[in-house]
Design a protein around this motif. Structure first.
Motif, PDB file in Angstrom:
ATOM      1  N   SER A  62       2.302  12.328   5.510  1.00  0.00           N
ATOM      2  CA  SER A  62       1.520  13.148   6.435  1.00  0.00           C
ATOM      3  C   SER A  62       0.021  12.914   6.294  1.00  0.00           C
ATOM      4  O   SER A  62      -0.713  12.937   7.286  1.00  0.00           O
ATOM      5  N   ARG A  97      -1.457  20.959   8.712  1.00  0.00           N
ATOM      6  CA  ARG A  97      -0.056  20.576   8.744  1.00  0.00           C
ATOM      7  C   ARG A  97       0.781  21.808   8.400  1.00  0.00           C
ATOM      8  O   ARG A  97       0.388  22.631   7.568  1.00  0.00           O
ATOM      9  N   ASP A  98       1.906  21.945   9.066  1.00  0.00           N
ATOM     10  CA  ASP A  98       2.782  23.075   8.789  1.00  0.00           C
ATOM     11  C   ASP A  98       4.217  22.712   9.111  1.00  0.00           C
ATOM     12  O   ASP A  98       4.492  21.720   9.817  1.00  0.00           O
ATOM     13  N   THR A  99       5.126  23.476   8.579  1.00  0.00           N
ATOM     14  CA  THR A  99       6.546  23.271   8.813  1.00  0.00           C
ATOM     15  C   THR A  99       7.180  24.584   9.256  1.00  0.00           C
ATOM     16  O   THR A  99       6.682  25.672   8.945  1.00  0.00           O
ATOM     17  N   TRP A 144       3.075  24.151   4.335  1.00  0.00           N
ATOM     18  CA  TRP A 144       3.617  22.785   4.411  1.00  0.00           C
ATOM     19  C   TRP A 144       4.763  22.609   3.419  1.00  0.00           C
ATOM     20  O   TRP A 144       4.551  22.501   2.216  1.00  0.00           O
ATOM     21  N   ASN A 152       7.180  17.758  -1.147  1.00  0.00           N
ATOM     22  CA  ASN A 152       5.961  17.529  -0.384  1.00  0.00           C
ATOM     23  C   ASN A 152       5.558  16.059  -0.406  1.00  0.00           C
ATOM     24  O   ASN A 152       4.439  15.703  -0.038  1.00  0.00           O
ATOM     25  N   HIS A 195      11.424  25.938   9.982  1.00  0.00           N
ATOM     26  CA  HIS A 195      12.843  25.593  10.010  1.00  0.00           C
ATOM     27  C   HIS A 195      13.656  26.816  10.446  1.00  0.00           C
ATOM     28  O   HIS A 195      13.243  27.966  10.212  1.00  0.00           O
ATOM     29  N   ARG A 233       9.147  29.075   6.804  1.00  0.00           N
ATOM     30  CA  ARG A 233       8.274  27.922   6.565  1.00  0.00           C
ATOM     31  C   ARG A 233       8.900  26.960   5.554  1.00  0.00           C
ATOM     32  O   ARG A 233       8.757  25.752   5.657  1.00  0.00           O
ATOM     33  N   SER A 284       8.265  19.834  11.621  1.00  0.00           N
ATOM     34  CA  SER A 284       6.947  19.744  10.988  1.00  0.00           C
ATOM     35  C   SER A 284       5.925  19.353  12.037  1.00  0.00           C
ATOM     36  O   SER A 284       6.237  18.658  13.002  1.00  0.00           O
ATOM     37  N   SER A 285       4.688  19.828  11.829  1.00  0.00           N
ATOM     38  CA  SER A 285       3.610  19.565  12.780  1.00  0.00           C
ATOM     39  C   SER A 285       2.352  19.157  12.035  1.00  0.00           C
ATOM     40  O   SER A 285       2.020  19.732  10.996  1.00  0.00           O
ATOM     41  N   PRO A 306       7.995  20.297   3.906  1.00  0.00           N
ATOM     42  CA  PRO A 306       8.969  19.419   4.558  1.00  0.00           C
ATOM     43  C   PRO A 306      10.353  19.582   3.927  1.00  0.00           C
ATOM     44  O   PRO A 306      10.480  19.668   2.707  1.00  0.00           O
ATOM     45  N   ASP A 311       4.406  16.300  16.383  1.00  0.00           N
ATOM     46  CA  ASP A 311       5.518  17.169  16.004  1.00  0.00           C
ATOM     47  C   ASP A 311       6.752  16.316  15.752  1.00  0.00           C
ATOM     48  O   ASP A 311       7.125  15.481  16.588  1.00  0.00           O
TER      49      ASP A 311
END
Length: 451
Positions: free
Chosen positions: A11, A184-186, A128, A7, A188, A212, A168-169, A130, A44
């Protein structure tokens, strides 16, 4: 999945910058005469690596930024957006939104969400994660996924490729009612599509996993082998004669039935009187053993959120209780059109859980006995107005609870009203790769149009 997850990132610095822009745009809109303002900044970032037949096919980095702005001059509304966050573009976006609002017709249902419905607490939903993975490592994962599928069975003759996606956003949203959010979120994904061939012809299928946090992926070789198994199983597919019989929707396609139900109880079609479920609150729609609940704040949920796209706080809430429709799916505008209150669903639903019985997939096949297992649907033949349902399908013919042969080139038909009411059972084999969480769904009977 053994790649490092951390993390540690920039961000928070980016969110600070977007927060400053948000406050500035709010101020400028008010200075131009807007009575109410709703805006959101988003960033994004992603990496997509695709391989095919053991070679790299594409590597794509993306970084998309945007501003979405809605202003109200009384009950007149104007919206504009931009993907360019330089000062001139932001100023033009503000001017365009205000100009539109000044020249549109007033609508008494326009306006921000009611202030007393807005979210003010923002618990951590564990969204979140990454994925700190370089291009070489992502490529190796994709290659290993595809290789596992291609090597699984000699009848796998070709590949449409494997893809690893990292995303990621970041988002900052605000309204002039005092709502302000930073999120914030991810997300994949690993996917692969394969082709198999025998003397009867060629078939294609695929598999994917989306999470996530990359730690939640299975080994990528498992994804490749699953795609291969699904593809090979479709070989030697046959047509069926026209008949009526039980139909079992496998879990991945069963969620389309849940999606049709949600669409039919959503505000837009309801206030237009374009749904077969108009005026159905409190009435039976499903058998009494069916319960459907929205759980917006699930940890790591694929549609988890503390608030909807208008800032309205989300909360756990029944959609269906004991088979009866408990509520509609509403944002502020549709709620006002219907004389109701927003349900926190502007922008859609969040983590819908369908109750299920004790039978796993094998048990559901046994419960059906003889009938059609549907594993893929084609076409869009669903009428929300009448409930009429007709879609192309493929899958497997089942006899005495055992799969006998693959099936393709059939159409399944019925009416959603009857289909919902005649659900026999729902399996425990829940597909968790979606925000619509359901197991396989067994219907008492549908019409199969074949040869």
């Amino acid at each position: 999945m053994n790649q490092a997850i951390t993390n540690s990132d920039d961000s928070m610095t980016e969110l600070d910058r977007l927060s400053e822009l948000t406050s500035d745009v709010l101020r400028r809109c008010k200075a131009k005469g807007a009575s109410e303002v709703d805006l959101g900044f988003g960033v994004d970032v992603g990496l997509n690596v695709s391989v095919r037949l053991g070679k790299v096919e594409s590597i794509e980095h993306n970084r998309d930024r945007g501003l979405s702005l809605t202003v109200f001059f009384g009950k007149r509304k104007g919206s504009a957006s931009t993907a360019d966050l330089n000062p001139d573009s932001i100023e033009k976006t503000i001017e365009h939104a205000c100009a539109i609002a000044r020249h549109t017709e007033a609508d008494p249902c326009n306006g921000l969400a009611d202030a007393d419905l807005l979210a003010h607490d923002f618990p951590d939903l564990d969204l979140w994660h990454p994925w700190q993975i370089d291009i070489e490592a992502a490529t190796n994962l994709a290659l290993r996924c595809e290789a596992a599928g291609r090597e699984h069975d000699p009848r796998i003759s070709n590949s449409e490729g494997a893809t690893v996606q990292i995303g990621s956003s970041l988002g900052v949203g605000a309204t002039s009612h005092g709502f302000f959010s930073r999120e914030r979120d991810t997300r994949h994904m690993v996917s692969v599509a394969l082709l198999a061939e025998d003397e009867a012809g060629m078939q294609r299928d695929y598999w994917y996993e989306t999470v996530r946090c990359a730690d939640d992926f299975p080994d990528v070789a498992v994804i490749g082998r699953k795609a291969a198994e699904r593809t090979v199983a479709r070989l030697a597919a046959r047509k069926l004669s026209t008949r009526q019989c039980p139909v079992l929707f496998s879990a991945p396609v069963a969620r389309s039935l849940v999606g049709s139900f949600i669409s039919a109880v959503s505000g837009g079609v309801l206030y237009r009187k374009a749904s077969f479920l108009v005026d159905h609150i409190g009435k039976p729609v499903f058998p009494s053993f069916v319960n459907i609940i929205e759980r917006p704040r699930l940890a790591r949920g694929l549609a988890s959120a503390n608030f909807d796209s208008e800032g309205v706080a989300t909360r756990d809430s029944d959609l269906v209780r004991d088979g009866h429709l408990s509520r509609y799916v509403l944002g502020s505008y549709s709620a006002r059109k219907l004389g109701l209150t927003s349900t926190g669903n502007a922008g859609g639903v969040h983590n819908v859980l369908v109750s299920h019985g004790e039978l796993d997939f094998a048990g559901m096949l046994k419960r059906m006995g003889t009938g059609l297992l549907v594993t893929e649907l084609m076409g869009q033949g669903v009428s929300l107005l009448t409930g009429d349902y007709s879609r192309g399908a493929s899958g497997f013919w089942v006899e005495n609870g055992e799969i006998v042969h693959a099936v393709d080139e059939v159409t399944i038909a019925g009416n959603l009203r009857d289909m919902f009411a005649n659900i026999v059972d729902i399996g425990s084999d829940v597909d968790r790769r979606s925000h619509l969480l359901t197991g396989s769904i067994l219907l008492e009977r549908m019409t199969i149009a074949g040869s």
